[in-house]
Design a protein around this motif. Sequence first.
Motif, PDB file in Angstrom:
ATOM      1  N   ARG A 166      13.206  22.694  -5.259  1.00  0.00           N
ATOM      2  CA  ARG A 166      14.140  22.046  -6.112  1.00  0.00           C
ATOM      3  C   ARG A 166      14.113  20.280  -4.658  1.00  0.00           C
ATOM      4  O   ARG A 166      13.327  21.162  -3.218  1.00  0.00           O
ATOM      5  N   ALA A 167      15.459  19.433  -4.900  1.00  0.00           N
ATOM      6  CA  ALA A 167      15.410  18.619  -4.171  1.00  0.00           C
ATOM      7  C   ALA A 167      16.372  17.279  -4.333  1.00  0.00           C
ATOM      8  O   ALA A 167      16.934  18.094  -5.386  1.00  0.00           O
ATOM      9  N   ASP A 168      16.115  16.784  -3.982  1.00  0.00           N
ATOM     10  CA  ASP A 168      17.423  15.608  -4.407  1.00  0.00           C
ATOM     11  C   ASP A 168      17.453  14.971  -6.123  1.00  0.00           C
ATOM     12  O   ASP A 168      16.575  14.887  -6.448  1.00  0.00           O
ATOM     13  N   PHE A 169      18.454  15.402  -7.059  1.00  0.00           N
ATOM     14  CA  PHE A 169      18.864  14.030  -8.397  1.00  0.00           C
ATOM     15  C   PHE A 169      18.455  12.866  -7.598  1.00  0.00           C
ATOM     16  O   PHE A 169      19.838  12.312  -8.144  1.00  0.00           O
ATOM     17  N   ASP A 170      17.393  12.448  -7.754  1.00  0.00           N
ATOM     18  CA  ASP A 170      16.532  10.971  -7.900  1.00  0.00           C
ATOM     19  C   ASP A 170      15.520  10.393  -8.081  1.00  0.00           C
ATOM     20  O   ASP A 170      14.886  11.733  -8.256  1.00  0.00           O
ATOM     21  N   GLN A 171      14.838   9.229  -7.855  1.00  0.00           N
ATOM     22  CA  GLN A 171      13.675   9.258  -8.066  1.00  0.00           C
ATOM     23  C   GLN A 171      12.479  10.271  -7.610  1.00  0.00           C
ATOM     24  O   GLN A 171      11.854  10.809  -7.745  1.00  0.00           O
ATOM     25  N   ALA A 172      12.939  10.460  -6.259  1.00  0.00           N
ATOM     26  CA  ALA A 172      12.402  10.500  -4.961  1.00  0.00           C
ATOM     27  C   ALA A 172      12.002  12.082  -5.234  1.00  0.00           C
ATOM     28  O   ALA A 172      11.055  12.922  -5.150  1.00  0.00           O
ATOM     29  N   GLY A 173      13.304  12.778  -5.217  1.00  0.00           N
ATOM     30  CA  GLY A 173      13.945  14.019  -6.132  1.00  0.00           C
ATOM     31  C   GLY A 173      12.986  14.368  -7.106  1.00  0.00           C
ATOM     32  O   GLY A 173      12.540  15.900  -6.290  1.00  0.00           O
ATOM     33  N   LEU A 174      13.212  14.102  -8.018  1.00  0.00           N
ATOM     34  CA  LEU A 174      12.001  14.710  -9.414  1.00  0.00           C
ATOM     35  C   LEU A 174      10.617  14.857  -8.820  1.00  0.00           C
ATOM     36  O   LEU A 174      10.254  15.369  -9.112  1.00  0.00           O
ATOM     37  N   ALA A 175      10.462  13.271  -8.107  1.00  0.00           N
ATOM     38  CA  ALA A 175       8.932  13.382  -7.842  1.00  0.00           C
ATOM     39  C   ALA A 175       8.226  14.700  -6.719  1.00  0.00           C
ATOM     40  O   ALA A 175       7.153  14.815  -6.488  1.00  0.00           O
ATOM     41  N   HIS A 176       9.046  14.931  -5.674  1.00  0.00           N
ATOM     42  CA  HIS A 176       8.860  16.149  -5.377  1.00  0.00           C
ATOM     43  C   HIS A 176       8.971  17.033  -5.971  1.00  0.00           C
ATOM     44  O   HIS A 176       8.141  18.182  -5.403  1.00  0.00           O
ATOM     45  N   VAL A 177       9.674  17.124  -6.797  1.00  0.00           N
ATOM     46  CA  VAL A 177       9.432  18.630  -7.385  1.00  0.00           C
ATOM     47  C   VAL A 177       8.423  18.091  -8.365  1.00  0.00           C
ATOM     48  O   VAL A 177       7.990  19.330  -8.461  1.00  0.00           O
ATOM     49  N   ARG A 178       8.074  17.747  -9.348  1.00  0.00           N
ATOM     50  CA  ARG A 178       7.304  17.571  -9.574  1.00  0.00           C
ATOM     51  C   ARG A 178       5.644  17.867  -9.363  1.00  0.00           C
ATOM     52  O   ARG A 178       5.095  18.829  -9.908  1.00  0.00           O
ATOM     53  N   ALA A 179       5.695  17.545  -8.422  1.00  0.00           N
ATOM     54  CA  ALA A 179       3.998  17.850  -7.117  1.00  0.00           C
ATOM     55  C   ALA A 179       4.258  19.052  -6.916  1.00  0.00           C
ATOM     56  O   ALA A 179       3.347  19.505  -6.550  1.00  0.00           O
TER      57      ALA A 179
ATOM     58  N   GLN B 105       0.966  -1.834   0.245  1.00  0.00           N
ATOM     59  CA  GLN B 105      -0.257   0.161   0.033  1.00  0.00           C
ATOM     60  C   GLN B 105       0.734   1.001   0.099  1.00  0.00           C
ATOM     61  O   GLN B 105       0.713   2.351  -0.009  1.00  0.00           O
ATOM     62  N   LEU B 106       1.767   1.087   0.129  1.00  0.00           N
ATOM     63  CA  LEU B 106       2.828   2.511  -0.091  1.00  0.00           C
ATOM     64  C   LEU B 106       2.569   3.211  -1.509  1.00  0.00           C
ATOM     65  O   LEU B 106       2.885   2.259  -2.292  1.00  0.00           O
ATOM     66  N   PRO B 107       2.512   4.123  -1.191  1.00  0.00           N
ATOM     67  CA  PRO B 107       2.681   5.600  -1.944  1.00  0.00           C
ATOM     68  C   PRO B 107       3.501   5.731  -3.119  1.00  0.00           C
ATOM     69  O   PRO B 107       4.708   5.291  -3.146  1.00  0.00           O
ATOM     70  N   PRO B 108       3.167   5.358  -4.783  1.00  0.00           N
ATOM     71  CA  PRO B 108       4.505   5.775  -5.614  1.00  0.00           C
ATOM     72  C   PRO B 108       4.784   7.144  -4.821  1.00  0.00           C
ATOM     73  O   PRO B 108       4.265   7.740  -4.289  1.00  0.00           O
ATOM     74  N   PRO B 109       5.835   7.719  -5.605  1.00  0.00           N
ATOM     75  CA  PRO B 109       6.634   8.619  -5.275  1.00  0.00           C
ATOM     76  C   PRO B 109       6.109   9.795  -5.756  1.00  0.00           C
ATOM     77  O   PRO B 109       5.116  10.294  -6.198  1.00  0.00           O
ATOM     78  N   GLY B 110       5.607  10.805  -4.755  1.00  0.00           N
ATOM     79  CA  GLY B 110       4.610  12.425  -4.617  1.00  0.00           C
ATOM     80  C   GLY B 110       3.217  11.733  -4.557  1.00  0.00           C
ATOM     81  O   GLY B 110       2.886  13.030  -4.126  1.00  0.00           O
ATOM     82  N   ARG B 111       3.132  11.066  -4.124  1.00  0.00           N
ATOM     83  CA  ARG B 111       1.510  11.037  -2.627  1.00  0.00           C
ATOM     84  C   ARG B 111       1.764  10.885  -2.037  1.00  0.00           C
ATOM     85  O   ARG B 111       3.004   9.905  -1.109  1.00  0.00           O
TER      86      ARG B 111
END
Length: 440
Positions: free
Chosen positions: A336-349, A182-188
């Motif tokens: 901004r955020a880190d340059f990784d999958q989670a970080g890019l998702a943070h910026v998109r959100a 049930q863990l949410p995808p990055p950004g959620r």
Amino acid sequence: MTCTLCTGACEEADLAPLLSPDLAWLWQPLAAAADRRGDESLTSGPAVTVTVPTEPAQCAAAAGLIDGCPLQPGQSRRINLPHLTAALSARGPRLTPGAVAAHACNRRLAANARHRAQQTIATDRIRTHLESTTAELPHHVRELVGPETVFTRMRTLGWVTRLLNAPDPTQLLEQALKVAAQLPPPGRRIDRRLMVPGNPHALDAGPLPALVLALSGSSGTPTRSAWARLGVDCDDLLGGLIITGITPRGWHIPSGATYTLPPRELASIDWQPPDRPGLWVFVTENPSILAAACNRSLAGDSLVTPRMICTAGTPSQRECNAVAALSDAGWNVAVRADFDQAGLAHVRALLNAAPAAIPWRMSTTDYLATVPEGTDTLHLQDEDASWDERLVPTMRKHSVPAYEEDLLPALLTDIGAGAPDSPSCVKHVVPVDAEVSRRC
């Protein structure tokens, strides 16, 4: 009923003559050999060396059991196990040297080896279950768990042993995997209290939440931070945004103070507008960046007092909306955020919630400025960085994340001057006030 000492080898056997105290000198070393070898029967294998006793009665008791020349008191003799097995068959068709030794010592032999064998079987069962079940998890969860490496990580963290010692290892593992699914995808985000139906406190403490964090590679950090990294909210009182330099309308915060607005306060946030046009607020992921900027300001190394917000990990939708409200109040916002999958998702959100905001030092050039080289596998999609079409291919090529701390000097320069200045931001920069006019 099967004998608990020898699992039935003594059935239909006449053990009384063999269990004479005069033969204890023979059975005791055989029992020790069975323990060492992990062989309960001792019907074959290397000969076992014993010391012949000095008492004639003890020597006589072994007549017919030990092959070769007559026994000499005090000598060492090697017991041929197949010969001894054949000799014992006269007393019982299924008797073995190990079975008689177990009865003579009144204990089951090779307990440690048997326990190890049982542990191996149980461990293999856990490995198989982990590998098969994790392969069926949602894609974004599989990337956290790592079906190919999860068992190794669990064993390294000691969780395989903890599972083996649990009252019901299978049930605990099943529960943890259901929660992980049930863990949410990055950004959620998701509320932790809703992840175990019917039990809102199931993940408050204990082995279940600890196992979920271990499965997802999030153990070893403070629990609340670990959940936040996974996009899980624990409540609406703790967490939220860490802030300096800006305040909600009507609030009185000492100049230069750093404070936290919990999720509950962010629900209907109304920011104090800037006192003049063109002022910037910098939004960052990691508290270390905010702390460094505040320390620099206190030391007098900054042109302006920092105006910053730190999400301290994955921003919730409520936090993203609070950042968007800054634009509505008249602030320019750089995220901004880190340059990784989670970080890019943070910026998109953040950009989705606040379309007027700009990405801050999140370009390909900024990434390359960290001189990244590595062997990680970055699971990125082409659309993960819509603000720079070259960024994702470049990150894939270099196969390594880059973190905000890698760009700390440049970030502090921007914060200290009061406006962003990087290839990913220049084209978005709007005129600012006199304190940063030299950068416009």
